[in-house]
Design a protein around this motif. Structure first.
Motif, mmCIF file in Angstrom:
data_model
loop_
_atom_site.group_PDB
_atom_site.id
_atom_site.type_symbol
_atom_site.label_atom_id
_atom_site.label_comp_id
_atom_site.label_asym_id
_atom_site.label_seq_id
_atom_site.Cartn_x
_atom_site.Cartn_y
_atom_site.Cartn_z
ATOM 1 N N VAL A 12 1.065 -0.978 0.107
ATOM 2 C CA VAL A 12 -0.047 -0.083 0.158
ATOM 3 C C VAL A 12 1.179 1.328 0.179
ATOM 4 C CG1 VAL A 12 -2.272 1.712 0.926
ATOM 5 C CG2 VAL A 12 -1.592 -0.895 1.403
ATOM 6 N N SER A 13 0.900 2.232 -0.671
ATOM 7 C CA SER A 13 1.980 3.500 -1.901
ATOM 8 C C SER A 13 1.232 4.282 -0.334
ATOM 9 C CB SER A 13 2.095 3.028 -2.625
ATOM 10 O OG SER A 13 2.604 4.553 -2.810
ATOM 11 N N GLU A 14 1.847 5.040 0.119
ATOM 12 C CA GLU A 14 0.811 6.561 0.409
ATOM 13 C C GLU A 14 0.990 7.658 -0.335
ATOM 14 O OE1 GLU A 14 4.177 8.587 2.364
ATOM 15 O OE2 GLU A 14 5.624 8.000 1.725
ATOM 16 N N PHE A 15 1.285 7.295 -2.111
ATOM 17 C CA PHE A 15 1.160 8.609 -2.861
ATOM 18 C C PHE A 15 -0.200 7.658 -3.489
ATOM 19 C CE2 PHE A 15 5.399 8.802 -1.987
ATOM 20 C CZ PHE A 15 5.734 9.979 -1.269
ATOM 21 N N ARG A 46 -1.175 14.166 -1.210
ATOM 22 C CA ARG A 46 -2.070 15.135 -1.385
ATOM 23 C C ARG A 46 -1.812 15.731 0.493
ATOM 24 N NH1 ARG A 46 -6.032 14.314 -4.441
ATOM 25 N NH2 ARG A 46 -6.542 11.729 -5.293
ATOM 26 N N ASN A 47 -1.060 15.990 0.684
ATOM 27 C CA ASN A 47 -0.349 16.727 1.824
ATOM 28 C C ASN A 47 1.148 17.713 1.531
ATOM 29 O OD1 ASN A 47 -0.847 17.511 4.018
ATOM 30 N ND2 ASN A 47 0.371 15.714 5.028
ATOM 31 N N GLY A 48 0.963 18.253 0.373
ATOM 32 C CA GLY A 48 2.182 18.683 -0.015
ATOM 33 C C GLY A 48 3.403 18.345 -0.875
ATOM 34 N N VAL A 76 8.768 16.743 -4.754
ATOM 35 C CA VAL A 76 8.724 18.430 -3.938
ATOM 36 C C VAL A 76 8.235 18.856 -3.556
ATOM 37 C CG1 VAL A 76 9.930 18.894 -6.584
ATOM 38 C CG2 VAL A 76 7.864 19.578 -6.477
ATOM 39 N N ARG A 77 8.463 19.271 -2.794
ATOM 40 C CA ARG A 77 7.708 20.219 -1.344
ATOM 41 C C ARG A 77 6.159 21.313 -1.728
ATOM 42 N NH1 ARG A 77 5.248 18.732 2.577
ATOM 43 N NH2 ARG A 77 6.598 16.995 3.041
ATOM 44 N N ILE A 78 5.190 21.233 -2.066
ATOM 45 C CA ILE A 78 4.408 23.471 -2.452
ATOM 46 C C ILE A 78 4.403 23.106 -1.041
ATOM 47 C CG2 ILE A 78 2.267 23.405 -2.922
ATOM 48 C CD1 ILE A 78 1.634 21.323 -4.515
#
Length: 172
Positions: A12-15, A46-48, A76-78
């Protein structure tokens, strides 16, 4: 009958993953045409955090899998200001221009195509976005990531200007 020894539960991927575009390419050989595929894939938590990758293979499913793996390596981080972006930015990559503008709470994600998929997987909830110029999915994706790289949060700007935390608190 016992439990299978070689059984492994699905990872199960976190992405979350989204396929932006699939390109078919043909090589003409003596026996006919050999088709190969390229897939542009975006992944995000879905968290940056969001990333994109391009995978090439002789089968569509393999190309998508390779693109997903490449995207996970290029995250990358948003920078966010609540549920929106910290400031407006317009970026050009090739013929594609992307405009990202912060929006007030409840506005929603107003964007289309590749820009929408990227910001959705990045967890941005309220934004006004416009894709201008060329509609080439690859260039629009690269322009969007260039825009995300150009964003900076308020704290990053304060550090760049040399304002200490105490000075920031006094000014507010």
């Amino acid at each position: 009958m016992g439990k299978r020894e070689n059984f492994e539960p699905a990872v199960v991927s976190e992405f979350d993953e989204s396929v932006i575009a699939v390109n078919r390419s043909a090589k003409v050989v003596k026996g006919g045409k050999n088709f190969s595929f390229g897939a542009l894939v975006v992944v995000g938590d879905r968290n940056g955090r969001v990333g994109y990758g391009y995978g090439k293979a002789n089968e569509v499913s393999d190309a998508i899998r390779k693109g997903g793996e490449a995207a996970r390596r290029n995250l990358v981080r948003i920078p966010m200001n609540g549920q929106t972006l910290p400031h407006e930015i317009e970026v050009k990559f090739g013929g594609a221009r992307v405009l990202l503008r912060p929006a007030s709470n409840g506005t929603g994600l107003i964007a289309g195509g590749a820009v929408r998929a990227i910001l959705e997987l990045g967890g941005v909830k309220d934004v006004l976005a416009k894709s201008l110029g060329a509609s080439n999915a690859s260039n629009v994706t690269k322009a969007t990531f260039k825009a995300i790289a150009g964003l900076s949060s308020r704290s990053e700007v304060m550090v760049r200007r040399g304002l200490a935390k105490a000075e920031v608190a006094e000014n507010n």
